[in-house]
Write a protein that holds these residues in place. Sequence first.
Motif, PDB file in Angstrom:
ATOM      1  N   PRO B  72      55.922 106.557   0.524  1.00  0.00           N
ATOM      2  CA  PRO B  72      55.266 106.884  -0.630  1.00  0.00           C
ATOM      3  C   PRO B  72      54.741 105.452  -1.328  1.00  0.00           C
ATOM      4  O   PRO B  72      55.185 104.510  -1.009  1.00  0.00           O
ATOM      5  CB  PRO B  72      56.399 107.562  -1.713  1.00  0.00           C
ATOM      6  N   ALA B  73      53.697 105.724  -1.970  1.00  0.00           N
ATOM      7  CA  ALA B  73      53.313 104.554  -2.723  1.00  0.00           C
ATOM      8  C   ALA B  73      53.794 103.609  -3.232  1.00  0.00           C
ATOM      9  O   ALA B  73      53.792 102.287  -2.971  1.00  0.00           O
ATOM     10  CB  ALA B  73      52.219 105.111  -3.888  1.00  0.00           C
ATOM     11  N   HIS B  74      55.023 103.827  -4.069  1.00  0.00           N
ATOM     12  CA  HIS B  74      55.919 102.947  -4.700  1.00  0.00           C
ATOM     13  C   HIS B  74      56.468 102.244  -3.839  1.00  0.00           C
ATOM     14  O   HIS B  74      56.807 100.882  -3.886  1.00  0.00           O
ATOM     15  CB  HIS B  74      56.863 103.709  -5.939  1.00  0.00           C
ATOM     16  N   GLU B  75      57.046 102.676  -2.606  1.00  0.00           N
ATOM     17  CA  GLU B  75      57.844 101.888  -1.740  1.00  0.00           C
ATOM     18  C   GLU B  75      56.912 100.802  -1.168  1.00  0.00           C
ATOM     19  O   GLU B  75      57.317  99.838  -0.578  1.00  0.00           O
ATOM     20  CB  GLU B  75      58.373 102.763  -0.691  1.00  0.00           C
ATOM     21  N   ARG B  76      55.563 101.278  -0.784  1.00  0.00           N
ATOM     22  CA  ARG B  76      54.511 100.302  -0.392  1.00  0.00           C
ATOM     23  C   ARG B  76      54.615  99.021  -1.183  1.00  0.00           C
ATOM     24  O   ARG B  76      54.368  98.004  -0.653  1.00  0.00           O
ATOM     25  CB  ARG B  76      53.335 100.969   0.167  1.00  0.00           C
ATOM     26  N   VAL B  77      54.650  99.406  -2.485  1.00  0.00           N
ATOM     27  CA  VAL B  77      54.518  98.143  -3.450  1.00  0.00           C
ATOM     28  C   VAL B  77      55.575  97.224  -3.186  1.00  0.00           C
ATOM     29  O   VAL B  77      55.612  96.106  -3.357  1.00  0.00           O
ATOM     30  CB  VAL B  77      54.341  98.745  -4.969  1.00  0.00           C
ATOM     31  N   ASP B  78      56.885  97.932  -2.992  1.00  0.00           N
ATOM     32  CA  ASP B  78      58.037  96.911  -2.858  1.00  0.00           C
ATOM     33  C   ASP B  78      57.928  96.008  -1.660  1.00  0.00           C
ATOM     34  O   ASP B  78      58.393  95.053  -1.730  1.00  0.00           O
ATOM     35  CB  ASP B  78      59.403  98.026  -2.914  1.00  0.00           C
ATOM     36  N   LEU B  79      57.479  96.600  -0.695  1.00  0.00           N
ATOM     37  CA  LEU B  79      56.919  95.904   0.394  1.00  0.00           C
ATOM     38  C   LEU B  79      56.101  94.732   0.345  1.00  0.00           C
ATOM     39  O   LEU B  79      55.861  94.123   1.450  1.00  0.00           O
ATOM     40  CB  LEU B  79      56.765  96.806   1.745  1.00  0.00           C
ATOM     41  N   GLY B  80      55.339  94.811  -0.673  1.00  0.00           N
ATOM     42  CA  GLY B  80      54.240  93.326  -0.924  1.00  0.00           C
ATOM     43  C   GLY B  80      52.875  93.937  -0.780  1.00  0.00           C
ATOM     44  O   GLY B  80      51.972  93.413  -0.510  1.00  0.00           O
ATOM     45  N   LEU B  81      52.665  95.505  -1.015  1.00  0.00           N
ATOM     46  CA  LEU B  81      51.256  95.823  -1.013  1.00  0.00           C
ATOM     47  C   LEU B  81      50.756  96.102  -2.409  1.00  0.00           C
ATOM     48  O   LEU B  81      51.150  97.017  -3.129  1.00  0.00           O
ATOM     49  CB  LEU B  81      50.972  97.222  -0.166  1.00  0.00           C
ATOM     50  N   GLY B  82      49.739  95.188  -2.857  1.00  0.00           N
ATOM     51  CA  GLY B  82      49.292  95.461  -4.211  1.00  0.00           C
ATOM     52  C   GLY B  82      47.717  95.834  -4.120  1.00  0.00           C
ATOM     53  O   GLY B  82      47.208  95.901  -3.077  1.00  0.00           O
ATOM     54  N   ARG B  83      47.402  96.453  -5.244  1.00  0.00           N
ATOM     55  CA  ARG B  83      46.201  97.227  -5.344  1.00  0.00           C
ATOM     56  C   ARG B  83      45.524  96.929  -6.628  1.00  0.00           C
ATOM     57  O   ARG B  83      46.118  97.013  -7.688  1.00  0.00           O
ATOM     58  CB  ARG B  83      46.077  98.523  -4.958  1.00  0.00           C
ATOM     59  N   THR B  84      44.074  96.911  -6.813  1.00  0.00           N
ATOM     60  CA  THR B  84      43.239  97.105  -8.044  1.00  0.00           C
ATOM     61  C   THR B  84      42.553  98.180  -7.963  1.00  0.00           C
ATOM     62  O   THR B  84      42.329  98.635  -6.816  1.00  0.00           O
ATOM     63  CB  THR B  84      42.589  95.907  -8.392  1.00  0.00           C
ATOM     64  N   PHE B  85      42.342  98.817  -9.061  1.00  0.00           N
ATOM     65  CA  PHE B  85      41.654 100.186  -9.134  1.00  0.00           C
ATOM     66  C   PHE B  85      40.125  99.953  -9.499  1.00  0.00           C
ATOM     67  O   PHE B  85      39.771  98.899 -10.212  1.00  0.00           O
ATOM     68  CB  PHE B  85      42.136 100.917 -10.158  1.00  0.00           C
ATOM     69  N   GLN B  86      39.303 100.513  -8.776  1.00  0.00           N
ATOM     70  CA  GLN B  86      37.928 100.286  -9.123  1.00  0.00           C
ATOM     71  C   GLN B  86      37.322 100.757 -10.270  1.00  0.00           C
ATOM     72  O   GLN B  86      36.640  99.882 -11.065  1.00  0.00           O
ATOM     73  CB  GLN B  86      37.036 101.354  -7.913  1.00  0.00           C
ATOM     74  N   VAL B  87      37.973 101.902 -10.798  1.00  0.00           N
ATOM     75  CA  VAL B  87      37.695 102.312 -12.341  1.00  0.00           C
ATOM     76  C   VAL B  87      39.040 101.680 -13.017  1.00  0.00           C
ATOM     77  O   VAL B  87      40.025 102.207 -12.671  1.00  0.00           O
ATOM     78  CB  VAL B  87      37.605 103.811 -12.454  1.00  0.00           C
ATOM     79  N   THR B  88      39.074 100.844 -13.778  1.00  0.00           N
ATOM     80  CA  THR B  88      40.134 100.234 -14.484  1.00  0.00           C
ATOM     81  C   THR B  88      41.094 101.042 -14.836  1.00  0.00           C
ATOM     82  O   THR B  88      40.767 102.122 -15.398  1.00  0.00           O
ATOM     83  CB  THR B  88      39.848  99.223 -15.664  1.00  0.00           C
ATOM     84  N   SER B  89      42.365 100.783 -14.441  1.00  0.00           N
ATOM     85  CA  SER B  89      43.611 101.826 -14.747  1.00  0.00           C
ATOM     86  C   SER B  89      44.602 100.935 -15.334  1.00  0.00           C
ATOM     87  O   SER B  89      45.408 100.583 -14.883  1.00  0.00           O
ATOM     88  CB  SER B  89      43.815 102.391 -13.599  1.00  0.00           C
ATOM     89  N   LEU B  90      44.694 100.939 -16.655  1.00  0.00           N
ATOM     90  CA  LEU B  90      45.524 100.001 -17.450  1.00  0.00           C
ATOM     91  C   LEU B  90      46.297 100.920 -18.487  1.00  0.00           C
ATOM     92  O   LEU B  90      46.265 102.377 -18.556  1.00  0.00           O
ATOM     93  CB  LEU B  90      44.731  98.957 -18.278  1.00  0.00           C
ATOM     94  N   LEU B  91      47.339 100.267 -18.927  1.00  0.00           N
ATOM     95  CA  LEU B  91      48.248 100.847 -19.900  1.00  0.00           C
ATOM     96  C   LEU B  91      47.352 100.484 -21.370  1.00  0.00           C
ATOM     97  O   LEU B  91      47.681  99.656 -22.020  1.00  0.00           O
ATOM     98  CB  LEU B  91      49.595 100.598 -19.942  1.00  0.00           C
TER      99      LEU B  91
END
Lengths: 323, 249, 304
Positions: B72-91
């Motif tokens: 799942p996406a969140h586990e890939r993040v833990d392994l060091g995969l980061g991403r930015t979104f084409q359409v900005t996706s912020l809080l």
Amino acid sequence: MRKLILPVLLIAIFALMPLIAELVGKNALMTLSARILMYAMAAASLNLILGYGGMVSFGHAAYFGVGAYVVGILYSHWMSEVPIFGLFPGSNQLLVTLPIAMIVSGLAALLIGALSLRTGGVQFIMITLAFAQMIFFLFVSLTAYGGEDGIIIRRANAVPGLNMRDKTTVYYVILVVAVLYFAWLWRVVNSSFGQVLKGIRQNERRMEAMGIATFRYKLYAFVLAGMGAGLAGALMANFLRFTSPDMMHWTKSGELIIMVILGGLGTFFGPILGAAAFLILEFYLADWTEHWQLGLGIILLLVVLFTKGGILGAVDRLKGGRQ
Amino acid sequence: MTEILRIEGLQKRFGGLVATDNVTLDVHTGEIHALIGPNGAGKSTLINQLCGELRQDAGVIHLAGRDISHMPAHERVDLGLGRTFQVTSLLEDFTVRENVGLAVQARDGGNFRVFDRVTARRSVWEETDHLLAGSLLNDRRDSRAADLSHGEKKQLELILALATQPRLLLLDEPMAGLGHVETQQMIETLSGLRGELSMLLVEHDMEAVFALADRISVLVYGQIIMTGTADEVRSDPRVREAYLGTEDA
Amino acid sequence: MILILEQLLNGLQYGVMLFLLAAGLTLIFGIMGVINLAHGSLYMIGAFAGTWVATTTGSFWLGIPAGLIAAALVGFLVEATVIRKLYARDHLDQVLATFALILIFNQMIILIFGRQPIFTPLPEVFYGSIEIIPGLFYPPYRLLIIAVGLLVAVGLYFLINRTRVGMLVRAGSTNRDMVRALGVDVRLLYTVVFGLGALLAGLAGYMTGPILAVQVGMGEDILLATFVVVVIGGVGSIKGAFVAGIGLGVVDTMLRAFLPTILRGFMAPSDADAIGASVSSMGIFLLMAIVLLIRPKGLFAAGG
């Protein structure tokens, strides 16, 4: 320091209410005040998932009702001295029944949340409503516990050292539990978990990209909210000395949402003000006309269509603060 | 170990449309690898499969030698995969500092704590302020994300991704919608990161691609038609035909 | 066997009723993106207005246009004053505003007609029952409801699949932005769809009158079942509303008819009746939960 003004003021008002009620000779005021406290707790627990977490649950009254039924069922088994399932003895001790009510309603929320949170949007609204209706009909079918008529609890649960036959004592017990609950809730919304929850409301996709397994956090919030509502329901059963399926009817869930919105979605004190506004409105409108729900409907409609942020939002605007 | 990312035979269909057609690609450790291609070539679909938002129909994805194809996406993040979104996706309701703080906190852990005070997590906020201090958003730290300009939002996107300390960063059109000055700033920011982490850069702005990329892969109709250096790509007739050619004409 | 057939017909009759309500609701949600809890109120208004005209004039048939017109008029009014403001809002605001409408309509009906249920007079032709197949006697009025429901289903099928409005409706339920991009007067389309939904709700309300009591709260009882139909069928799908409506109508009726009897086999009759009744009430919700867990968007989700 200014932050403390509102809570201190609120506690003072609620603490003085029995005295005021006696002074003006209107006992109903104390009842009203107690109902505000308990509904405020239930609404605040809903606000945790609805306001802070962005989950539109339309079945929150179910946990409120489950909490009340735990008190009622434990009491009836204590009276009859027949163990539940032949295993657990009943109880009339508040310090026993309240925690059990929280645990049972938390478990109900865990089960329902784990299934419901797989969906989203309108499906989530509808499936939470459906599960709540299932619990509603479940209790209607429990003829052993009164079915549609519910359970009458002859005496409020006992607390060692207190005379719980005295309505005022029960009132202060409710007040203490409510204050403790809101203090705990204050910690939660300002905790690390609270921050994650607020993030999920704003942008779940972003939280996943930050490495947050959002489902688990939403489920955790859902369970905490269910436990809070269960606690409020358990108090309500003690206060009314009665519990029935009506407490978890879907319109009750609607009323809880209304309280949250009236006060101000996702604000800490909103649910207290919202519950107060709703119940005071009901109290006086119902006194004046049996068609009080017409007034409620119109006010609610106007609030939804023309205001943003409920009572607290209006106060903020009056102060010329943020829009 | 020279490959941070290896994709083999990746396949994704939407009904009759083949969005990703047997894509095989690798990103070397430390390199900036650009992925270009005309609109509708399947670049965003590919990124979404890499980060785990979309599941591939077939094929494998290795991150630093580990098979992450079914994570799942969140586990890939833990392994060091980061991403930015084409359409900005912020809080959007949070300030810049709260945005970055939450990203740092998410990586730091303790996210289930209900009795701590988030404002009192010193290490989190020190790291947050450190990240912001080195960025273009330092004097905007207390602005709400919703109030930022488009260029600033793109910068914040990048900082949020960096806060998760990725080894490989997937950049989905970081220059999209930026003016000339802002594009230059973004190019500078990204070059400043060269060597610290690897990047897979999806971008339409050719100037930026040629300025940044060590290698370039060209994606057309879901297929990688070639991979090479900037010069090789520029002079390749297939690329000219499929992609650059249409722009020159 | 005869008993089962009879209950199947009852289920079919309840099912087409659910379909009449769900068709409007699912289109309103699919095309306009609005959750309308007040759909049950339109059903109630159709029942009251139609029944009032029928009792005053003494003609059941005059009640039909009356119920339809009243529901459609109120529908237009609601759309123009409230729903239109909710298109761009989130689901929560929609739920609350339309919940408020329920409170308002219920109280207004109480103010006008009182709390006592009223009854719709049935023309004499519908008295008694007819023998459909040997041994199976069935009330003709219920057959009429089934016929009307199926006719509406066929009519809607042609409307949706063969007309320009239908084309827009189909496009709208899969991709709302596309309809806007086509340069269609979206506002008019919305009003037409909402009006159509209200019309069908009014029809369902009035036709139910002679079978169930016409009373305040009748809208909410069927509203929840209708929502279950919409969600199971897939939001925005008329076909889904039809399949799920008939399916739920039959399942619900069968459970209510036979579960208590089955339970009597192994418990006290009074318990069996109480438990049977409530478990039957849980049935449709349980079904919805199961369907959503397998297909989170429902059976015939529009737009994938």
